[in-house]
Design an enzyme around this catalytic site. Structure first.
Site, PDB file in Angstrom:
ATOM      1  N   GLY A 205       0.823  -1.204   0.000  1.00 51.36           N
ATOM      2  CA  GLY A 205       0.000   0.000   0.000  1.00 51.36           C
ATOM      3  C   GLY A 205       0.854   1.249   0.000  1.00 51.36           C
ATOM      4  O   GLY A 205       2.064   1.183  -0.270  1.00 51.36           O
ATOM      5  N   ASN A 206       0.248   2.373   0.280  1.00 50.67           N
ATOM      6  CA  ASN A 206       1.000   3.628   0.389  1.00 50.67           C
ATOM      7  C   ASN A 206       0.455   4.416   1.573  1.00 50.67           C
ATOM      8  O   ASN A 206      -0.531   4.018   2.198  1.00 50.67           O
ATOM      9  CB  ASN A 206       0.922   4.423  -0.919  1.00 50.67           C
ATOM     10  CG  ASN A 206      -0.505   4.787  -1.261  1.00 50.67           C
ATOM     11  OD1 ASN A 206      -1.123   5.602  -0.592  1.00 50.67           O
ATOM     12  ND2 ASN A 206      -1.051   4.156  -2.301  1.00 50.67           N
ATOM     13  N   ARG A 207       1.096   5.527   1.884  1.00 54.72           N
ATOM     14  CA  ARG A 207       0.788   6.233   3.134  1.00 54.72           C
ATOM     15  C   ARG A 207      -0.315   7.276   3.008  1.00 54.72           C
ATOM     16  O   ARG A 207      -0.566   8.042   3.935  1.00 54.72           O
ATOM     17  CB  ARG A 207       2.064   6.854   3.694  1.00 54.72           C
ATOM     18  CG  ARG A 207       3.029   5.791   4.223  1.00 54.72           C
ATOM     19  CD  ARG A 207       4.345   6.385   4.691  1.00 54.72           C
ATOM     20  NE  ARG A 207       4.175   7.618   5.419  1.00 54.72           N
ATOM     21  CZ  ARG A 207       4.802   8.752   5.139  1.00 54.72           C
ATOM     22  NH1 ARG A 207       5.663   8.800   4.144  1.00 54.72           N
ATOM     23  NH2 ARG A 207       4.587   9.834   5.843  1.00 54.72           N
ATOM     24  N   SER A 208      -0.992   7.321   1.867  1.00 59.00           N
ATOM     25  CA  SER A 208      -2.049   8.328   1.717  1.00 59.00           C
ATOM     26  C   SER A 208      -3.202   8.042   2.685  1.00 59.00           C
ATOM     27  O   SER A 208      -3.697   6.920   2.749  1.00 59.00           O
ATOM     28  CB  SER A 208      -2.569   8.318   0.279  1.00 59.00           C
ATOM     29  OG  SER A 208      -3.676   9.170   0.181  1.00 59.00           O
ATOM     30  N   ALA A 272      -4.029   8.072  -4.227  1.00 66.10           N
ATOM     31  CA  ALA A 272      -2.692   7.574  -4.555  1.00 66.10           C
ATOM     32  C   ALA A 272      -2.879   6.124  -4.999  1.00 66.10           C
ATOM     33  O   ALA A 272      -3.338   5.285  -4.226  1.00 66.10           O
ATOM     34  CB  ALA A 272      -1.789   7.654  -3.338  1.00 66.10           C
TER      35      ALA A 272
END
Ligand code: CTP
Length: 396
Positions: A205-208, A272
């Site tokens: 995943g990503n940190r958004s 994102a």
């Protein structure tokens, strides 16, 4: 909307007056000039020093103080907004009848500013025919009524009449002053970050957090737009007034966006999006006993949703992309943005710098907006809400 605003906060005598302190604090921290007018009954619940310290201004209570400067009308005349929190049944009855036997009553009568009230009382009092009538009189006169909510009341009982929560009151009160310049526009907004499953318990995943996209959705709705929000793993709550569709992966986001975009005048891709996904998802948990010292995961490319939207765009539909880049050099950042907007084919690109501690999951943001020709049309820094409004200004 003039910034900072002159906001008169009327505090009246109910137990929820303690929550007015949080409302005042939030307005002050947002940069507004807050003038508290408290009734005598309110001061039985919260002390004047508390209200003065938190509002950073003198608290006015007495009709017969400041007579030489005609304070009973001056406060109301100077206000951009009057917010009464909490509004007791008694205050609501007095407002409905134009009674001016205290400073708050005079202030409201002497003002042309919008009035917002947050009622708080026991369920029986709220449902009483007299209160219901008074509320409808006030609404008919253009007063905005926030809540009350249902929940725990002062004692052990619960029901409708509990004052709305401070953040909700602040957002709804400030929304009253927003221009309604997006009325009837259908805006599709994506927010958050997609996740690609590796196995039933793990993902890439990503940190958004979704904060900027949700702020855009709220601001657009408050400006009159019909908003559809597609949230990918949002870490923030969304006002109940906004229709949200929740998705997890990029493929789910793509399906949801392509379906909803057919109806949209504007699509804002603030999410994102994971560019790759694992080629295969393990049916059961990946175990280190079977993997040994190294684990290699093959990834395959996801579709580019924004580019896909540009390919199938309806006449007049506006597409807005976001680009979160880690490039430190300002010129190189702009060059990346310019190349990206050409590659994606969107009308605008909101460029922002992200890093270990900036951009994602923070309350503030700093953006540059490029148009299709790569020219800078707007730069903004501040809270994600104020940045959202500036982006919407460009679209308007
Ligand atoms: N985007 C998209 N589909 C993808 C990847 C990104 O629709 N598969 C959208 C994002 O929502 C954003 C814009 O495209 O509005 C730019 O996303 P970004 O990740 O910055 O660009 P990429 O195309 O992924 O390029 P790169 O990651 O290589 O910089």
């Amino acid at each position: 909307m003039p910034e900072p605003l002159n906001i008169v906060v009327g505090v009246t005598g109910g137990i929820a007056a303690y929550k007015a302190v949080a409302v005042i604090r939030s307005l002050v921290l947002a940069g507004h000039d807050v003038h508290v007018v408290a009734t005598d009954a309110a001061l039985r619940f919260v002390g004047k020093p508390t209200l003065e310290a938190i509002s950073r201004n003198t608290v006015n209570t007495d009709l017969y103080e400041g007579v030489a400067e005609v304070r009973h009308v001056a406060i109301g005349q100077a206000a951009d907004l009057i917010l009464i929190v909490p509004a007791t049944a008694n205050t609501i009855a007095k407002l409905a009848n134009g009674i001016a036997d205290d400073l708050l009553g005079n202030t409201v009568l002497a003002s042309k500013a919008p009035v917002v009230i947050a009622p708080a009382m026991h369920t029986e009092m709220w449902q009483n025919a007299a209160t219901a009538h008074n509320i409808s009189v006030l609404e008919g006169r253009g007063v905005t009524v926030i809540g009350p909510a249902s929940g725990q009341l002062t004692g052990a009982d619960s029901g409708q009449g509990r004052m709305s929560e401070p953040e909700e009151i602040v957002a709804a009160a400030l929304a009253v002053l927003r221009p309604k310049d997006l009325t009837g526009r259908r805006i599709l907004i994506t927010a958050g970050g997609t996740r690609e499953a590796l196995d039933p318990v793990r993902f890439i995943g990503n940190r958004s957090s979704g904060k900027q996209g949700v702020a855009l959705a709220c601001a657009a709705a408050e400006r009159g737009a019909i908003v559809t929000l597609i949230g990918a793993n949002l870490e923030v709550s969304v006002s109940a007034t906004i229709r949200v569709e929740h998705v997890v992966s990029t493929l789910e986001l793509a399906d949801a966006v392509f379906a909803a975009a057919e109806e949209a005048d504007v699509v804002i891709m603030a999410a994102a999006v994971s560019d790759y996904r694992p080629e295969s998802v393990a049916e059961s948990k990946i175990k280190k006993e079977t993997q040994g010292e190294r684990l290699t995961i093959e990834l395959v490319k996801n579709p580019d949703i924004l580019a896909g939207l540009a390919d199938r765009r309806r006449d007049g539909q506006i597409l807005v992309g976001f680009a979160a880049e880690t490039e430190r050099d300002a010129d190189a950042l702009l060059a990346l943005g310019r190349a990206k907007i050409v590659r994606k084919g969107s009308d605008f690109l909101v460029l922002n710098r992200v890093g270990w501690s900036e951009g994602f999951a923070t309350d503030g943001n700093s953006v540059i907006v490029l148009d299709g020709a790569g020219d800078i049309v707007m730069e903004a820094s501040g809270s994600k809400t104020s940045v959202a409004d500036r982006i919407l200004d460009v679209l308007v």
